[in-house]
Design an enzyme around this catalytic site. Structure first.
Site, PDB file in Angstrom:
ATOM      1  CB  CYS A   2      -0.818   0.074   1.446  1.00  0.00           C
ATOM      2  SG  CYS A   2      -1.742  -1.367   1.521  1.00  0.00           S
ATOM      3  NE  ARG A  50      -6.739  -4.128   1.991  1.00  0.00           N
ATOM      4  CZ  ARG A  50      -7.671  -5.091   1.911  1.00  0.00           C
ATOM      5  NH1 ARG A  50      -8.907  -4.647   1.869  1.00  0.00           N
ATOM      6  NH2 ARG A  50      -7.116  -6.259   2.302  1.00  0.00           N
ATOM      7  CB  ILE A  53      -1.575  -8.679  -1.226  1.00  0.00           C
ATOM      8  CG1 ILE A  53      -1.380  -7.349  -2.220  1.00  0.00           C
ATOM      9  CG2 ILE A  53      -0.827 -10.031  -1.374  1.00  0.00           C
ATOM     10  CD1 ILE A  53      -1.186  -7.853  -3.575  1.00  0.00           C
ATOM     11  CG  ASN A  74       3.769   0.021   1.836  1.00  0.00           C
ATOM     12  OD1 ASN A  74       3.554  -0.944   1.322  1.00  0.00           O
ATOM     13  ND2 ASN A  74       4.891   0.682   1.579  1.00  0.00           N
ATOM     14  N   GLY A  75       3.167  -3.141   3.389  1.00  0.00           N
ATOM     15  CA  GLY A  75       3.987  -4.328   3.455  1.00  0.00           C
ATOM     16  C   GLY A  75       3.258  -5.529   3.800  1.00  0.00           C
TER      17      GLY A  75
END
Length: 615
Positions: A2, A50, A53, A74-75
Site C-alpha cells: 500500500c 490499499r 493482497i 504498507n507491506g
C-alpha cells in the site's frame, strides 16, 4: 502492499487536514488502487491507499482501528498466522496481517517489530500515550520518509507526496547529489537528494510525541549484532522456507526471471513447493530480453522456463520507449537513477500488470550476502592476506585470473593490498587530483567514502555489511519498490528473510567464494534442484540494457540533457572538460561510462521536480 500518508500540524493556521491528506494520497494512487481511507483527530491525520493482497474483504481496509490504536501499514507480515496463534487473546475481526500489528503492539509495545518476519513501513497511533509509533523493516524493503519543519511534520511512502504540502520547495541536497554523481550511491544515509527530506533507516523505529512535538529514533535491529557462530540448518532449507512464506497470497503470483542464479533459484523453488503440494499450476515468469545477443539471456531464461514448464512472458525494451516514458520513470522513482537498467525492470513490472499478476517474487539481496559481485574477490583477497593464508590467497588469485578477464594483477594489487597497506590519504589524494578529470569532488566526502570502503574491504563479511546498508542494496530496493508499485504490483524479495541473511553473512568466506567460484553456498545448496546449466553459470548480467548503443545512436538529444546536468552540478564539475569528454566517449568504441546517464538523469530530475537550487 500500500501507500501511507500522515500529517501533524504544529502551528499552522486555517489549514484543512483532510485536504492535505487527500492530496498526498492522490499522488500515490498507483500504490493502492483498491481503496483509500483517512483518520483525522485534532491536529493530525493518517491517510492510506490499499493494494489488496491478503484478506481482500473491505473490513481489512485502512486506517485500521481498535479501541486503543489506529494503524496505517504498507507491506506484509509473513508470519502473521503464527502470531495470531500466539496472541489468541486479542479479539480479531479480520483475516488480515494488518490486525496482527495491533495485537503485537498491545502485547509487546514497540518491541513487537522484533517478532515480525516480513517487510513493512507503518505508523501506529497510540491513543493512551498520545504518540505515533513508526517502524521500517530490518533491511528497508519498504520506504518511509518524513519532512519535519517548525510548522508541521509529514510522513509518506514516496517523496513526491511532500510536493502537496504547504510552502513546499524542492531544494537539492548537495552532499547526497555528490555521492550519486561521484560514487553511484543513494539511500545510503538517512538523507535524500532533497534537502530536509529524510528517510527512516532500515531496522529503525521512530516515536513522535503528539503533545511535545518531539521525535525519537531508535535502532531495533542491526545485522552485525545478530550474526551467529553456527546454525543447525542449511542454505536450502532456509531458502525454501523463505520462498514458501513469500508465496502467501490471496491474489495471482509470479516471478521476475533474468536467467541468473538468484531469480532462477526462486522460480525453481516456487515450482518445487507447488509440486510438493500437488498443485499443478504454472508459474508466470516475466523477463527482459534483447535481440542483441551481447545483452540477452534468453538461453538461460528458456532453460529455466522449460525445466519447470512455466508460463513465460518476455519484454524487449527499446530506447524510443525509454525516451517516451522518461518523465514518468523519473517521477515515479523520486530521485535520479544510475543506469538505464531501471527501464528494463520497469518493463518487466509493466508486463506483469498487463497480465494481471499482482505479486512478483524477485532476487534482490542475494549478491550482497552471497558475494555475488566481482568486487567481493578483492575483499576476499584482502581477508586472506590479513590472515596470512598466502597459499590459499595464491590459489584464489590464480583461479580468478584464469577464469575471468575482469581483473589484472596490477588491479588486484592496487585494490586489495595497496589501499590496505599504504597511506590512504596519499592514495586517495592522487585519485582526487587525477589529470584531465572533469569532476571536482568535495574532498571531505570523497575521502570519507574511501576511508569507509577501505575499512570494510578487509573481509567478505564486512563488505557484505557495507553492501547491505551503505552501497548497492538500498538503491536496488528503492528501484524495486518504485518500479513495482508504479504498476500496482507487490514485489517480494525472499533472499531478505532476516534468518537467511544472518545465516549466510555469518558463514565462512570459503562457503561464498571457493576456487574462484562465487555464490558457492547457493550453487551447492541448489544442487539437484536448479538446472545444471544455470547452477554452473559464471557470467553475470542481471537486468542489463544496451546502454552504450542507445546513447551513441541518440547522442544529439542525450547531449542536450547532459549539458543541462553539467550546469546543475555547478562547482563540482568542469563543464567544458565534461563536454569534451562526452564527445570522446560517444566517438570511442568502448562501453560508455555510466556517468553520462547519471548526469542526463539528474537533469531530468531537476526538471520534473522543479528543483530550485543545490545546497
Amino acid at each position: 502492499m500500500c501507500g501511507i500518508s500522515a500529517f501533524v500540524n504544529k502551528k499552522l493556521n486555517n489549514i484543512e487536514l483532510n485536504k492535505i491528506l487527500k492530496n498526498m494520497n492522490d499522488l500515490i494512487k498507483h500504490r493502492g488502487p483498491d481503496g483509500e481511507g483517512y483518520y483525522i483527530k485534532d491536529n493530525f491525520g493518517l491517510g492510506h491507499r490499499r493494494l489488496a493482497i491478503i484478506d481482500l474483504n473491505q473490513n481489512s481496509n485502512q486506517p485500521f482501528s481498535d479501541e486503543n490504536y489506529t494503524v496505517i501499514f504498507n507491506g506484509e507480515i509473513y508470519n502473521y498466522k503464527e502470531l495470531k496463534e500466539e496472541l489468541r487473546e486479542y479479539n480479531y475481526l479480520t483475516k488480515s496481517d494488518t490486525e496482527v500489528i495491533l495485537a503485537a503492539y498491545e502485547k509487546w509495545g514497540t518491541k513487537c517489530v522484533k517478532h515480525f518476519r516480513g517487510m513493512w513501513a507503518f505508523i501506529l497511533y497510540d491513543r493512551k500515550r498520545k504518540i505515533l509509533f513508526c517502524s521500517r523493516d530490518r533491511f528497508g524493503i519498504k520506504p518511509l520518509y518524513y519532512y519535519n519543519t517548525s510548522q508541521y511534520i509529514a510522513f509518506a511512502s514516496e517523496i513526491k507526496q511532500f510536493t502537496a504540502l504547504p510552502n513546499w520547495k524542492a531544494i537539492g541536497n548537495k552532499p547526497r547529489i555528490h555521492d550519486y554523481f561521484i560514487f553511484s550511491v543513494l539511500d545510503h544515509t538517512n538523507e535524500t537528494m532533497f534537502k530536509n527530506v529524510n528517510q527512516l533507516l532500515p531496522g529503525h523505529n521512530l516515536i513522535y510525541n503528539l503533545e511535545t512535538n518531539k521525535l525519537e529514533i531508535i535502532e531495533y535491529y542491526n545485522l552485525e549484532n545478530n550474526l551467529v557462530e553456527s546454525v543447525d540448518t542449511n542454505f536450502q532449507n532456509l531458502m525454501e522456507e523463505s520462498v514458501k512464506e513469500h508465496m502467501i497470497s490471496d491474489v495471482s503470483l509470479g516471478a521476475c526471471l533474468s536467467g541468473g542464479l538468484d531469480s532462477s533459484t526462486i522460480v525453481t523453488l516456487m515450482n518445487k513447493i507447488l509440486r510438493d503440494r500437488n498443485d499443478q499450476r504454472k508459474i508466470d515468469t516475466v523477463s527482459s530480453c534483447f535481440k542483441n545477443k551481447e545483452y540477452d539471456e534468453q538461453e538461460y531464461i528458456d532453460e529455466v522456463n522449460k525445466n519447470i514448464n512455466a508460463k513465460s512472458h518476455k519484454v524487449f525494451p527499446k530506447f524510443d520507449d525509454l525516451l517516451e516514458n522518461f518523465d514518468s520513470i523519473v517521477y515515479h522513482q523520486d530521485e535520479p537513477f544510475c543506469s538505464t537498467s531501471i527501464f528494463a525492470q520497469w518493463n518487466v513490472f509493466k508486463e506483469a500488470n498487463k497480465n494481471n499478476i499482482k505479486v512478483m517474487l524477485d532476487g534482490q539481496g542475494a549478491d550482497e550476502q552471497l558475494a555475488g559481485y566481482y568486487s567481493f574477490y578483492i575483499a576476499y583477497f584482502s581477508e586472506l592476506f590479513n590472515k596470512m593464508e598466502f597459499s590459499k590467497l595464491d590459489k584464489e588469485i590464480n583461479a580468478v585470473l584464469s577464469e575471468y578477464n575482469y581483473f589484472t594483477k596490477d588491479q588486484i594489487f592496487n585494490r586489495a593490498f595497496k589501499m590496505q597497506l599504504g597511506n590512504l590519504e596519499t592514495i586517495v589524494k592522487a585519485k582526487f587530483d587525477r589529470q584531465g578529470r572533469f569532476a571536482k569532488p568535495i574532498w571531505d566526502l570523497y575521502f570519507s567514502y574511501y576511508e569507509e570502503l577501505n575499512r570494510n574491504m578487509n573481509s567478505i563479511k564486512n563488505f557484505s555489511l557495507h553492501q547491505i546498508y551503505r552501497s548497492s542494496l538500498p538503491q536496488l530496493l528503492h528501484y524495486e519498490d518504485r518500479n513495482s508499485m508504479t504498476f500496482s504490483i507487490e514485489s517480494r524479495v525472499p533472499f531478505l528473510d532476516h534468518r537467511l541473511v544472518q545465516f549466510v553473512v555469518s558463514s565462512e568466506s570459503e562457503k561464498k567464494i571457493n576456487n574462484g567460484i562465487t555464490k558457492y553456498m547457493l550453487r551447492e545448496g541448489m544442487r539437484g534442484i536448479l538446472p545444471e546449466k544455470i547452477r554452473n553459470r559464471k557470467d553475470k548480467m542481471g537486468f542489463v540494457t544496451p546502454e552504450s548503443i542507445w546513447l551513441r545512436k541518440n547522442s544529439r538529444i542525450v547531449k542536450i540533457y547532459f549539458e543541462k546536468g553539467c550546469t546543475y552540478l555547478g562547482d563540482i564539475i568542469n563543464k567544458k572538460v565534461a563536454l569534451e569528454w562526452f564527445d570522446n566517449q560517444i566517438a570511442s568504441n568502448e562501453n560508455i561510462d555510466f556517468t553520462i546517464w547519471k548526469i542526463v538523469c539528474l537533469a531530468k530530475w531537476v526538471e520534473i521536480f522543479h528543483v530550485e537550487e543545490m545546497i
